[in-house]
Design a protein around this motif. Structure first.
Motif, PDB file in Angstrom:
ATOM      1  N   CYS A 286       0.812  -1.221   0.000  1.00 17.50           N
ATOM      2  CA  CYS A 286       0.000   0.000   0.000  1.00 17.50           C
ATOM      3  C   CYS A 286       0.846   1.272   0.000  1.00 17.50           C
ATOM      4  CB  CYS A 286      -0.951   0.015   1.193  1.00 17.50           C
ATOM      5  SG  CYS A 286      -2.253  -1.198   1.006  1.00 17.50           S
TER       6      CYS A 286
ATOM      7  N   LYS B 198      -4.841  -1.410   7.042  1.00 14.91           N
ATOM      8  CA  LYS B 198      -6.240  -1.388   6.587  1.00 14.91           C
ATOM      9  C   LYS B 198      -6.632   0.004   6.069  1.00 14.91           C
ATOM     10  CE  LYS B 198      -9.772  -1.886   9.512  1.00 14.91           C
ATOM     11  NZ  LYS B 198     -11.184  -2.004   9.910  1.00 14.91           N
ATOM     12  N   SER B 199      -6.294   1.048   6.834  1.00 13.28           N
ATOM     13  CA  SER B 199      -6.645   2.413   6.383  1.00 13.28           C
ATOM     14  C   SER B 199      -5.921   2.749   5.090  1.00 13.28           C
ATOM     15  CB  SER B 199      -6.270   3.472   7.418  1.00 13.28           C
ATOM     16  OG  SER B 199      -6.490   3.008   8.690  1.00 13.28           O
ATOM     17  N   SER B 200      -4.644   2.380   5.021  1.00 13.10           N
ATOM     18  CA  SER B 200      -3.889   2.664   3.792  1.00 13.10           C
ATOM     19  C   SER B 200      -4.556   1.991   2.602  1.00 13.10           C
ATOM     20  CB  SER B 200      -2.456   2.130   3.892  1.00 13.10           C
ATOM     21  OG  SER B 200      -1.825   2.599   5.045  1.00 13.10           O
TER      22      SER B 200
HETATM   23  P1  G4P Z   1      -4.218   0.232  10.059  1.00 12.53           P
HETATM   24  O1  G4P Z   1      -5.285   1.105   9.473  1.00 12.53           O
HETATM   25  O2  G4P Z   1      -4.409  -1.197   9.710  1.00 12.53           O
HETATM   26  O3  G4P Z   1      -4.009   0.420  11.522  1.00 12.53           O
HETATM   27  O4  G4P Z   1      -2.821   0.597   9.365  1.00 12.53           O
HETATM   28  P2  G4P Z   1      -2.357   1.903   8.573  1.00 12.53           P
HETATM   29  O5  G4P Z   1      -2.984   1.951   7.238  1.00 12.53           O
HETATM   30  O6  G4P Z   1      -2.499   3.075   9.460  1.00 12.53           O
HETATM   31  O7  G4P Z   1      -0.829   1.539   8.366  1.00 12.53           O
HETATM   32  C1  G4P Z   1       0.062   1.333   9.445  1.00 12.53           C
HETATM   33  C2  G4P Z   1       1.478   1.697   9.022  1.00 12.53           C
HETATM   34  O8  G4P Z   1       1.915   0.794   8.009  1.00 12.53           O
HETATM   35  C3  G4P Z   1       1.601   3.085   8.417  1.00 12.53           C
HETATM   36  O9  G4P Z   1       2.896   3.576   8.762  1.00 12.53           O
HETATM   37  C4  G4P Z   1       1.557   2.802   6.933  1.00 12.53           C
HETATM   38  O10 G4P Z   1       2.169   3.813   6.164  1.00 12.53           O
HETATM   39  C5  G4P Z   1       2.340   1.525   6.860  1.00 12.53           C
HETATM   40  N1  G4P Z   1       2.011   0.720   5.680  1.00 12.53           N
HETATM   41  C6  G4P Z   1       0.775   0.349   5.252  1.00 12.53           C
HETATM   42  N2  G4P Z   1       0.871  -0.427   4.166  1.00 12.53           N
HETATM   43  C7  G4P Z   1       2.192  -0.563   3.885  1.00 12.53           C
HETATM   44  C8  G4P Z   1       2.930  -1.268   2.880  1.00 12.53           C
HETATM   45  O11 G4P Z   1       2.395  -1.963   2.016  1.00 12.53           O
HETATM   46  N3  G4P Z   1       4.293  -1.159   2.943  1.00 12.53           N
HETATM   47  C9  G4P Z   1       4.929  -0.447   3.889  1.00 12.53           C
HETATM   48  N4  G4P Z   1       6.263  -0.416   3.856  1.00 12.53           N
HETATM   49  N5  G4P Z   1       4.263   0.228   4.848  1.00 12.53           N
HETATM   50  C10 G4P Z   1       2.920   0.165   4.851  1.00 12.53           C
HETATM   51  P3  G4P Z   1       3.120   4.635   9.867  1.00 12.53           P
HETATM   52  O12 G4P Z   1       4.552   4.616  10.186  1.00 12.53           O
HETATM   53  O13 G4P Z   1       2.134   4.414  10.975  1.00 12.53           O
HETATM   54  O14 G4P Z   1       2.732   5.947   9.161  1.00 12.53           O
HETATM   55  P4  G4P Z   1       3.430   6.630   7.888  1.00 12.53           P
HETATM   56  O15 G4P Z   1       4.804   6.102   7.782  1.00 12.53           O
HETATM   57  O16 G4P Z   1       2.595   6.275   6.719  1.00 12.53           O
HETATM   58  O17 G4P Z   1       3.346   8.064   8.233  1.00 12.53           O
END
Ligand code: G4P
Length: 289
Positions: free
Chosen positions: A87, A133-135
Motif C-alpha cells: 500500500c 487497513k486504512s492505507s
Molecule cells: P491500520 O489502518 O491497519 O491500523 O494501518 P495503517 O494503514 O495506518 O498503516 C500502518 C502503518 O503501516 C503506516 O505507517 C503505513 O504507512 C504503513 N504501511 C501500510 N501499508 C504498507 C505497505 O504496504 N508497505 C509499507 N512499507 N508500509 C505500509 P506509519 O509509520 O504508521 O505511518 P506513515 O509512515 O505512513 O506516516
C-alpha cells in the motif's frame, strides 16, 4: 499507531463483524506479509464461517518474496485466493477486484443467470491494527466515500467506500485483536512495531529479534552490521547485540557498549526493512514435500 486493547473491544468487534457480514458478499482479510501467522485474528475463521474470503498480504515490499509466494500457494491450497500487495506504492492493488471476482465467480454467474446484471459487489475489509487497513481503503477508494445514509440496517459507524463501478468496500469499526495470549505472537507483533515499545523491554526485544534472524536470516544481519567474520550460530541474541554496538562504535563513558542504543538501531532498521526483505514466519511446506 499501535495496539490498544481492552476486553470490551473483543465482544463489541465480534458483534459488529457478525452484523456486518450480512451486508457483504465476501471478506478481504489484510495481513502483514512479514508475520502471516501473528497478524491474523484467532477467531476470524469461525466468525466469518462460510463467507467467501480473500487474503491480502500487505507490506510485501518488506517481506521475503520467496516466502510470500509460498504463503500464497498455501492459502490457495486451502481454497483462499491470496495476493501480495504494497500500500506504500500501490503494488498489486490492481489485482484486488479480479481476486474478489474469482472467489465470487459462482455467485456472479448465478446473479447473471437471474438477470441481476447490475448487482453490487460488497466486500468487508478486516485486519488487526497496523496491518495497513486504512492505507488500503484510502488507496482503493481514492478518498471518495460512498453514501451510507439510505441503506437499511447500517449503523452509522460502518463506512462504505466505492472503489469501482458496482464495487464497494465496507470498513467495520472496532479493533480486530491478534492472538495476544501467545508469547511468540506478541513478540512478533512487537518486532514489526505493531505493539508500542514502551510496553516492552527494548534490549530484550532486540536480542530476541536477533535470535530469530540468526536462525533464518544470518546473512542479512552479517551484511547489515558488517559481522562477516563472526560465527553467529553460537551466539545468544544479546551477544550479537553487543557485537553490533561494538561495530557501530556505540559506546558509553568508560568504553562500555551502549546496548540500549544498539537495540533501538536494530529494531528501527528491521522495521524499515534496512536488513533486506525478511519474513519472520515461514510458510508450511507444501503437502507431500
Ligand atoms: P491500520 O489502518 O491497519 O491500523 O494501518 P495503517 O494503514 O495506518 O498503516 C500502518 C502503518 O503501516 C503506516 O505507517 C503505513 O504507512 C504503513 N504501511 C501500510 N501499508 C504498507 C505497505 O504496504 N508497505 C509499507 N512499507 N508500509 C505500509 P506509519 O509509520 O504508521 O505511518 P506513515 O509512515 O505512513 O506516516
Amino acid at each position: 499507531q499501535s495496539i490498544q486493547w481492552f476486553p470490551g473491544h473483543m465482544t463489541r468487534t465480534k458483534r459488529q463483524i457478525e452484523k456486518s457480514l450480512k451486508l457483504v458478499d465476501a471478506v478481504a482479510e489484510i495481513i502483514d506479509a512479514r508475520i502471516p501467522v501473528s497478524s491474523r485474528n484467532p477467531v476470524l475463521d469461525k466468525l466469518i464461517q462460510s463467507k467467501p474470503r480473500v487474503i491480502l498480504m500487505n507490506k510485501c515490499d518488506m517481506a521475503d518474496p520467496a516466502q510470500t509466494a509460498r504463503w500464497i500457494a498455501y492459502y490457495k491450497a486451502q481454497g483462499i485466493p491470496a495476493i501480495a500487495i504494497d500500500c506504500k506504492t500501490n503494488k498489486g492493488l490492481n489485482g484486488f477486484i479480479p481476486l474478489v471476482k474469482e472467489v465470487l465467480k459462482d455467485r456472479i454467474a448465478a446473479w447473471q443467470a437471474k438477470g441481476m446484471v447490475c448487482r453490487q459487489i460488497r466486500v468487508m475489509v478486516v485486519g488487526i491494527p497496523n496491518v495497513g487497513k486504512s492505507s488500503l481503503i484510502n488507496r482503493l477508494s481514492k478518498g471518495g466515500k460512498a453514501n451510507v445514509e439510505d441503506r437499511p440496517g447500517v449503523t452509522r459507524s460502518n463506512q462504505w467506500f466505492s472503489i469501482a463501478k458496482g464495487f464497494e468496500l465496507l470498513d467495520t469499526p472496532g479493533v480486530l485483536w491478534p492472538k495476544f495470549e501467545d508469547k511468540e505472537v506478541g513478540e512478533h507483533l512487537a518486532f514489526t512495531g505493531a505493539v508500542k515499545d514502551e510496553v516492552v523491554d527494548t534490549e530484550h526485544l532486540a536480542s530476541r529479534l536477533l535470535e530469530v534472524l540468526r536462525d533464518r536470516y544470518a546473512d542479512a544481519v552479517k551484511q547489515r552490521y558488517k559481522l562477516g567474520d563472526i560465527d553467529l550460530s553460537e551466539l545468544k541474541g544479546y551477544e550479537i547485540l553487543e557485537w553490533i554496538g561494538k561495530k557501530r562504535g556505540m559506546l558509553i563513558s568508560g568504553g562500555e557498549i551502549d546496548t540500549e542504543r544498539a537495540s533501538i538501531a536494530v529494531l528501527d532498521e528491521f522495521r524499515g526493512a534496512k536488513m533486506g526483505r525478511i519474513t519472520l514466519e515461514a510458510a508450511p511446506a507444501p503437502a507431500g514435500k
